[in-house]
Design a protein around this motif. Structure first.
Motif, PDB file in Angstrom:
ATOM      1  N   GLN A  28       0.852  -1.204   0.000  1.00 15.99           N
ATOM      2  CA  GLN A  28       0.000   0.000   0.000  1.00 15.99           C
ATOM      3  C   GLN A  28       0.881   1.245   0.000  1.00 15.99           C
ATOM      4  O   GLN A  28       1.976   1.240   0.547  1.00 15.99           O
ATOM      5  CB  GLN A  28      -0.902   0.004   1.234  1.00 15.99           C
ATOM      6  N   LEU A  29       0.359   2.287  -0.629  1.00 15.94           N
ATOM      7  CA  LEU A  29       1.034   3.572  -0.655  1.00 15.94           C
ATOM      8  C   LEU A  29       0.132   4.613  -0.013  1.00 15.94           C
ATOM      9  O   LEU A  29      -1.062   4.673  -0.308  1.00 15.94           O
ATOM     10  CB  LEU A  29       1.365   3.996  -2.087  1.00 15.94           C
ATOM     11  N   GLN A  30       0.708   5.433   0.848  1.00 10.21           N
ATOM     12  CA  GLN A  30      -0.030   6.495   1.520  1.00 10.21           C
ATOM     13  C   GLN A  30       0.655   7.815   1.222  1.00 10.21           C
ATOM     14  O   GLN A  30       1.781   8.044   1.654  1.00 10.21           O
ATOM     15  CB  GLN A  30      -0.072   6.255   3.031  1.00 10.21           C
ATOM     16  N   ALA A  31      -0.042   8.665   0.473  1.00  3.72           N
ATOM     17  CA  ALA A  31       0.506   9.966   0.082  1.00  3.72           C
ATOM     18  C   ALA A  31      -0.032  11.063   0.990  1.00  3.72           C
ATOM     19  O   ALA A  31      -1.157  10.984   1.495  1.00  3.72           O
ATOM     20  CB  ALA A  31       0.164  10.273  -1.366  1.00  3.72           C
ATOM     21  N   CYS A  41       5.253  10.112   0.327  1.00  6.57           N
ATOM     22  CA  CYS A  41       4.519   8.876   0.067  1.00  6.57           C
ATOM     23  C   CYS A  41       5.265   7.735   0.740  1.00  6.57           C
ATOM     24  O   CYS A  41       6.467   7.559   0.520  1.00  6.57           O
ATOM     25  CB  CYS A  41       4.396   8.633  -1.427  1.00  6.57           C
ATOM     26  N   ALA A  42       4.538   6.981   1.544  1.00  8.10           N
ATOM     27  CA  ALA A  42       5.127   5.864   2.270  1.00  8.10           C
ATOM     28  C   ALA A  42       4.566   4.556   1.741  1.00  8.10           C
ATOM     29  O   ALA A  42       3.340   4.406   1.615  1.00  8.10           O
ATOM     30  CB  ALA A  42       4.836   5.990   3.762  1.00  8.10           C
ATOM     31  N   ALA A  43       5.447   3.617   1.457  1.00  7.64           N
ATOM     32  CA  ALA A  43       5.053   2.284   1.017  1.00  7.64           C
ATOM     33  C   ALA A  43       5.130   1.336   2.203  1.00  7.64           C
ATOM     34  O   ALA A  43       6.065   1.385   2.995  1.00  7.64           O
ATOM     35  CB  ALA A  43       5.972   1.805  -0.096  1.00  7.64           C
ATOM     36  N   VAL A  78      15.498   3.002   2.915  1.00  5.46           N
ATOM     37  CA  VAL A  78      15.334   2.278   4.177  1.00  5.46           C
ATOM     38  C   VAL A  78      13.891   2.383   4.653  1.00  5.46           C
ATOM     39  O   VAL A  78      13.296   1.398   5.090  1.00  5.46           O
ATOM     40  CB  VAL A  78      16.297   2.827   5.243  1.00  5.46           C
ATOM     41  N   LYS A  79      13.327   3.571   4.547  1.00  2.62           N
ATOM     42  CA  LYS A  79      11.953   3.799   5.001  1.00  2.62           C
ATOM     43  C   LYS A  79      10.919   3.522   3.916  1.00  2.62           C
ATOM     44  O   LYS A  79       9.720   3.617   4.180  1.00  2.62           O
ATOM     45  CB  LYS A  79      11.800   5.238   5.498  1.00  2.62           C
ATOM     46  N   ASN A  80      11.359   3.216   2.713  1.00  2.00           N
ATOM     47  CA  ASN A  80      10.447   2.994   1.580  1.00  2.00           C
ATOM     48  C   ASN A  80       9.546   4.201   1.358  1.00  2.00           C
ATOM     49  O   ASN A  80       8.312   4.076   1.255  1.00  2.00           O
ATOM     50  CB  ASN A  80       9.597   1.730   1.789  1.00  2.00           C
ATOM     51  N   MET A  81      10.178   5.355   1.315  1.00  2.00           N
ATOM     52  CA  MET A  81       9.422   6.585   1.107  1.00  2.00           C
ATOM     53  C   MET A  81       9.968   7.345  -0.099  1.00  2.00           C
ATOM     54  O   MET A  81      11.149   7.251  -0.434  1.00  2.00           O
ATOM     55  CB  MET A  81       9.486   7.480   2.344  1.00  2.00           C
ATOM     56  N   VAL A  82       9.075   8.101  -0.724  1.00  2.00           N
ATOM     57  CA  VAL A  82       9.454   8.967  -1.834  1.00  2.00           C
ATOM     58  C   VAL A  82       8.869  10.348  -1.572  1.00  2.00           C
ATOM     59  O   VAL A  82       7.783  10.476  -0.989  1.00  2.00           O
ATOM     60  CB  VAL A  82       8.977   8.406  -3.187  1.00  2.00           C
ATOM     61  N   GLY A 100      -0.911   5.007  -5.047  1.00  2.00           N
ATOM     62  CA  GLY A 100      -1.470   5.609  -3.848  1.00  2.00           C
ATOM     63  C   GLY A 100      -2.820   6.234  -4.154  1.00  2.00           C
ATOM     64  O   GLY A 100      -3.289   6.243  -5.299  1.00  2.00           O
ATOM     65  N   GLN A 101      -3.443   6.803  -3.126  1.00  2.00           N
ATOM     66  CA  GLN A 101      -4.807   7.301  -3.267  1.00  2.00           C
ATOM     67  C   GLN A 101      -4.890   8.693  -3.886  1.00  2.00           C
ATOM     68  O   GLN A 101      -5.969   9.124  -4.239  1.00  2.00           O
ATOM     69  CB  GLN A 101      -5.498   7.332  -1.883  1.00  2.00           C
TER      70      GLN A 101
END
Length: 121
Positions: A2-5, A21-23, A73-77, A112-113
């Protein structure tokens, strides 16, 4: 996966916003992360992408104004947007492509949403 923007909002022309955005999920690896945008009545288009090695790609319309970065490391963009213009108004979607953790490496391509960015003139 899941992706949360987050990070969208209303800003005046010339202003700045930073999208995040976090995966999450059973992720083995993420090859590419990116941001796409869709303005009202238009098709979704690329804004910027970044590989796990840091290679970036930008749409001509955002070059020099937007900067994409990621934390492997955090899987974020992230997307730092400066010198915003009214034509940047759109819903911004994050995307991630990679493989799911497990005995069998299953690829994923997840969206993401979306987060609304509105730039007033």
């Amino acid at each position: 996966v899941q992706l949360q923007a987050s990070g969208g909002g209303l800003v005046q022309a010339g202003g700045s916003l930073r999208l995040s955005c976090a995966a999450s999920g059973s992720i083995f690896s993420i090859t590419v992360m990116g941001w796409y945008r869709q303005a009202p009545g238009k098709q979704r288009e690329l804004a910027a992408t970044i590989t796990s090695g840091g290679r970036t790609n930008y749409a001509d319309s955002v070059k020099g104004r937007f900067t994409i970065s990621r934390d492997n490391v955090k899987n974020m963009v992230y997307l730092q947007m400066n010198s915003l213009k009214p034509e940047d108004t759109a819903v911004y979607y994050c995307n991630a492509q990679g493989t799911i953790a497990g005995i069998i490496r299953i690829p994923f391509d997840t969206w993401g949403q979306g987060t609304q960015v509105t730039v007033s003139s």
